[in-house]
Enzyme design. Sequence first.
Site, mmCIF file in Angstrom:
data_model
loop_
_atom_site.group_PDB
_atom_site.id
_atom_site.type_symbol
_atom_site.label_atom_id
_atom_site.label_comp_id
_atom_site.label_asym_id
_atom_site.label_seq_id
_atom_site.Cartn_x
_atom_site.Cartn_y
_atom_site.Cartn_z
ATOM 1 C CG HIS A 1 -11.567 -8.100 5.953
ATOM 2 N ND1 HIS A 1 -11.110 -9.117 6.751
ATOM 3 C CD2 HIS A 1 -10.890 -8.219 4.790
ATOM 4 C CE1 HIS A 1 -10.207 -9.829 6.103
ATOM 5 N NE2 HIS A 1 -10.038 -9.315 4.911
ATOM 6 C CD GLU B 1 -1.634 -2.491 1.317
ATOM 7 O OE1 GLU B 1 -0.503 -2.683 1.822
ATOM 8 O OE2 GLU B 1 -2.401 -3.417 1.016
#
Lengths: 411, 411, 337, 337
Positions: free
Chosen positions: D129, D60
Amino acid sequence: MTQTPKLTFPEPPARPDEVPDFSNIKISEPGAVGIPDFGFEAKDGREYANGLIRVMDKDGNAVGPWAELIKDVSVDDLRQGMRDMLKMRAIDRRMITAQRQGKTSFYMQCTGEEAIGCGFQRQLDKGDMNFPTYRQQTLLIGADYPLRDLFGQLYSNELDPMEGRQLPVLHSARDYGFFTISGNLGTQYIQAVGWSMANALTGDGKIAAAWIGDGATASNDFHSALLCASVYQPPVILNIVNNQWAISTYTGVAAGKSRTYASRARGYGIPALRVDGNDYLAVVAVSKWAVERTRKGYGPLAIEWFTYRAAAHSTSDDPGAYRPKDEALSWPLGDPVERLKKHLISLGEWSEERHIQLEAELLDEVTSVQKEVEAHGTLVNEQRLSPTVMFKGVYADMPEHLKRQRQEMGA
Amino acid sequence: MTQTPKLTFPEPPARPDEVPDFSNIKISEPGAVGIPDFGFEAKDGREYANGLIRVMDKDGNAVGPWAELIKDVSVDDLRQGMRDMLKMRAIDRRMITAQRQGKTSFYMQCTGEEAIGCGFQRQLDKGDMNFPTYRQQTLLIGADYPLRDLFGQLYSNELDPMEGRQLPVLHSARDYGFFTISGNLGTQYIQAVGWSMANALTGDGKIAAAWIGDGATASNDFHSALLCASVYQPPVILNIVNNQWAISTYTGVAAGKSRTYASRARGYGIPALRVDGNDYLAVVAVSKWAVERTRKGYGPLAIEWFTYRAAAHSTSDDPGAYRPKDEALSWPLGDPVERLKKHLISLGEWSEERHIQLEAELLDEVTSVQKEVEAHGTLVNEQRLSPTVMFKGVYADMPEHLKRQRQEMGA
Amino acid sequence: MANMTMIEALRDAMDVKLADDPSVVVFGQDVGYFGGVFRCTSGLQAKYGNERVFDTPINESAIAGMAIGMAAHGMRPCVEVQFADYMFPAYDQITQEAARIRFRSNEQFTCPMVIRMPTGGGIFGGQTHSQSPEALFTHVAGLKTVIPSNPYDAKGMLIAAIEDPDPVIFLEPKRLYNGPFYGDHSGKSLGWGQHPDGEVPEGHYTVPIGKAKVCREGNDVTILSYGTMVYIAEAAVKQANIDAEIIDLRSLLPLDLETIKQSVEKTGRCVVVHEATRTSGFGAELIAEVQEACFWHLKSPLERVTGWDAPYPHAAEWDYFPGPDRVERALVKAMEA
Amino acid sequence: MANMTMIEALRDAMDVKLADDPSVVVFGQDVGYFGGVFRCTSGLQAKYGNERVFDTPINESAIAGMAIGMAAHGMRPCVEVQFADYMFPAYDQITQEAARIRFRSNEQFTCPMVIRMPTGGGIFGGQTHSQSPEALFTHVAGLKTVIPSNPYDAKGMLIAAIEDPDPVIFLEPKRLYNGPFYGDHSGKSLGWGQHPDGEVPEGHYTVPIGKAKVCREGNDVTILSYGTMVYIAEAAVKQANIDAEIIDLRSLLPLDLETIKQSVEKTGRCVVVHEATRTSGFGAELIAEVQEACFWHLKSPLERVTGWDAPYPHAAEWDYFPGPDRVERALVKAMEA
Ligand SMILES: Cc1ncc(C[n+]2csc(CCOP(=O)(O)OP(=O)(O)O)c2C)c(N)n1
Ligand SMILES: Cc1ncc(C[n+]2csc(CCOP(=O)(O)OP(=O)(O)O)c2C)c(N)n1
Ligand SMILES: [Mg+2]
Ligand SMILES: [Mg+2]
């Protein structure tokens, strides 16, 4: 010759509706890659990082120096390996069904990769610690982790040792050498290095094993782990499971122009091996050797396990959308169960009948534990853990603001 | 042989009060390392990453294939190089004094490393972009950056193009191919890769050059930059300035068991060169070659510039506390100014007298600009920029809450 | 008792723990041979060897990640991030790993580690040597975040942090390393030798995490603050000549809400002072808690004096850094309302 | 007009911008050939080629770092982080680089980029998540942070974000991707087909960043919320039968304080609802601002309904996720006080 800069975008050799094509994969002959000295250095280890260590030939015979190394491994041990792999397969099969029935929210299989974790774990000692990813339930199987605990976690019910805290498959089992799995990729790799530094600093005689997928080698923590392992030389085995895919992303996007993941480790001065991960004998031989070498203080070692993710990434994934449907069947290194079966049969120590019988037996065992655990609740059949459990273990001692919140929850 | 795991802690060969010892450093003969094809691959480039490209021999003669490559570089260009390096040295000297006088808060020298940035920059075109660290003011010198702007930044006064926003030496000069420097190490390395991807995607014919110190190669962004450069193959030169130290930390703590930083890049499949950074001719030759190769679309290239940080890390540092006082004098690759001087003199194109005269001339030039800029304010002699300037450029358009705060500031 | 700077007090805390607990290790960039860029670990490697005190590569997530692995194994790492501004690469390891390991493993694994980091401005360090990221930690369940304001607390709290069973973010207001700072950047600061909290007991003691300290009792308005701003508040109170109660929070999470509540219920007015940028700073949390706990006692709106919502500037540092004048204005406003 | 899910609306926004501006590029993990794990970029690579839409390595900070380099060069990258929980490795690049490049270079370089990330819980995704990290962005000067709650806003705001000259954090409440969610996790959600905000204009339009939306007018209490919680608030108001005004903030930074002020001055009561953990959540900032701006109008303490200060649990998700009942209790409390 090239005259203007143009970007490249690595693409897999075949997409849906194309014919699977693994011709780009170079495979050493079984027995062709030798055994280095324990003290070998990265710079002298090119062949081990770029070749592929294999033991079984296509007829199931064990050949070459690594076969020699494990010639005292008993047939019972190999049959145990078969049992481990088939048990894992039975669990995967049962859980896929259970997830489809809504009994749990999520599941991940490891079909095709069973040999790696099963074979590796059996070479470790109690007290050694794995830092696994979500695709290494095999390590738990190889450690004889109770199925009740395993299914409890998968169903997040009261039998879950983690009391429902984590997504299914994110196990934790300290007593079985299995570090708590993070959903964040890569993070555990440098933690394994830290743990192994503690092994060395306390002199406890134990070692650590880090695990990562090919895709996640791109993570920062992969880098910092290789770096720190190279700097401090702790007793850690840095496993890379290269199963060719990261969800829908081809392994080329993680590899770039690196020849192999093992060769990336070499760039950090870490000796590295590359191994046929679908060859149970190769897994056992290399793991045995690696564990001994590590425990004896020869420093870090990287192992790239070369394999193929035969199943979907997870129950949320549909691989048919990005790769040929039956690509797994064309995988040139075959299936680990089939290959070990062939070897055992060639030894006269196994048969199709015994195989089928073992499969049935394991399916029974797995199913019966699964049912027993399901009776304690599933997502569709909730027998709820108290929700206040979520305030437990945030800290060792619950601070005031959490006590207030627990009260506010009214539970 | 080793029997229990023990950690290693890399140590420099000599500490304060010990005799400098560079016997661990292997140095190729000048001219010994050849010139690869533009299209050479990492895997075939071992010698370039592990050897050391050098041009000048100890008598100042240019020898070998890289010398051939730049035989059309004019003596005037070399004298310009000398001028650039001496100018940098004059600035460094003046600013160290100015900082001691409290005229600015902080300063960083690049003594001993002048050849690298000065020589590299002169091979770039307008529009090419460097992503420098704080130790590459030389790139600004080589780009003929106005000294007024340079000193303005160092004094954070009204002549500062950044209006006092940044710590001294963290310049930004878009028109001179110099990206805004971050105080956070490493971050610019992956940004350079992104910029060069934009070069390729827009087809603007420009290239990018990333810069990092040996210590900061440990950063995550170094890894992600090498990785992405390997994957997408943009036109970027990945420079690593290995000056043996990271503040007080020996380069071994960043290198671990890697042979060279260039070899680490090779592990990513990126072709890499290792170059004597104190040899102005080697810098020019390799930079010229690298820039052409990159512009022609042969993909990323890593260059390890091998040098020695002769000065303190910064004005906040005291190297006498962690290394032998005069270690720099023992540096086996000498001083870049002295070496170029010897070369020019051997060509009959320079003399001790001209050298002294040039030094004096540059000191005058630098001092006079410095004084002029100082007249606009220093830390001890404040002629303040309006503090409200700090609300400018946080966003393109100032949001309401910042307008309120500006008002609250009462300025 | 000995008189110490905050640097010496911190070093002494590590010395005490390195001596009494073999599982304590200290590492970070330049902390080994050299003893740290602020010299907080000076002499410790020489005393305890490089297996206990060592240099690391320049990779903050590696520092945190190694510490997590060691802590999970059973050691007690106390690591240094050179400046709080450089903790960002480690933010994933700190917030998603260290903070979560006890919880997600249902206490099979724990993470007793300390991350020390110099924080705050006032040293002309510009954007990347001045930030105050405490609110980025207080939002994270599983972390404790503390910030001492004097040598006595620094030593006692660092020992407490190293002995804590959970990860502790230990922020060190670098402007206070060598003495209290009352906001007069043109004058010379006094050293800790002139301050009673510079007197530090020898050997082992702790200052418990989670307890605030009332530094000045007062009746008219409560000032909530921590770190360098405690002294700025003192200076402001002096110059405003207001009977303010000053609370040095010391521990931001857990927060000593009880002490805060008692004070604000008494004064009915409250000013929060911190260096960090205003929006979503820790002051917001304090105000949210105080207004909830003390709403019916409040006589005027709660005020915030903070760094501006701009990146930390170099030249304009003293306009950015909240000084006594700004705090005084807020106090006056709170009193007038 | 076409009826769209939020996923389709987001895809449409990228489609519009890829078509009308050659400097727009889209990349992230699995976003290329496959079209993203939530399928938000499905079909875009086939349409625009892999130079415009491509897969990235699982890193990322590399995604953010590449985007920054491209944006500084003059392109307009719109990148995806697969889950907001995975942005942490990029936190350094986002907060210390993207957010600061305009400022530190005095506008020589700018950083017009968008980072899209699915946020929030309600999908049984467990800790990694489900998180809502908005407050970690709102504390950072130089970033804009927005979060649409329906397809119409999602498309208009994403186009606005891509056209914005500064870095925009674009949070997508994943629980709303396929329909509004009123908190009844046992029943089936309605799709966007049944909701007026599922009607999305074709082609180019923008919903400006920085403007809140009053979703329901009311006189008795103001509810400040965003993302999924807007619908939870609606459900709570319905079941409590209270005349509440519901404001969907949409943009957290810049914040539309004017709209908030008008409402709270009218109602005198305010409840803030968000999914993120409570301590130092964005709710704290809202309360701090509201109490300052509206102090003299307040009839009762400002209330927060938030996720608990614990890591996001898997099994106990629906006890963690703030539901209509909890919001109702807060409304009642606010009304009773
Ligand atoms: C930091 C982070 N980014 C993204 C993800 C989302 N994600 C989960 S699994 C996965 C692919 C991993 O591939 P690989 O490492 O090859 O392991 P495999 O699934 O093949 O075993 C991705 C991108 C994540 N979990 N963590
Ligand atoms: C992320 C980050 N961590 C730590 C620092 C503090 N720091 C500044 S310079 C430096 C040493 C860098 O050494 P090197 O990369 O070799 O460059 P050199 O100073 O030798 O040119 C350190 C640790 C920083 N600026 N950024
Ligand atoms: Mg994979
Ligand atoms: Mg260096």
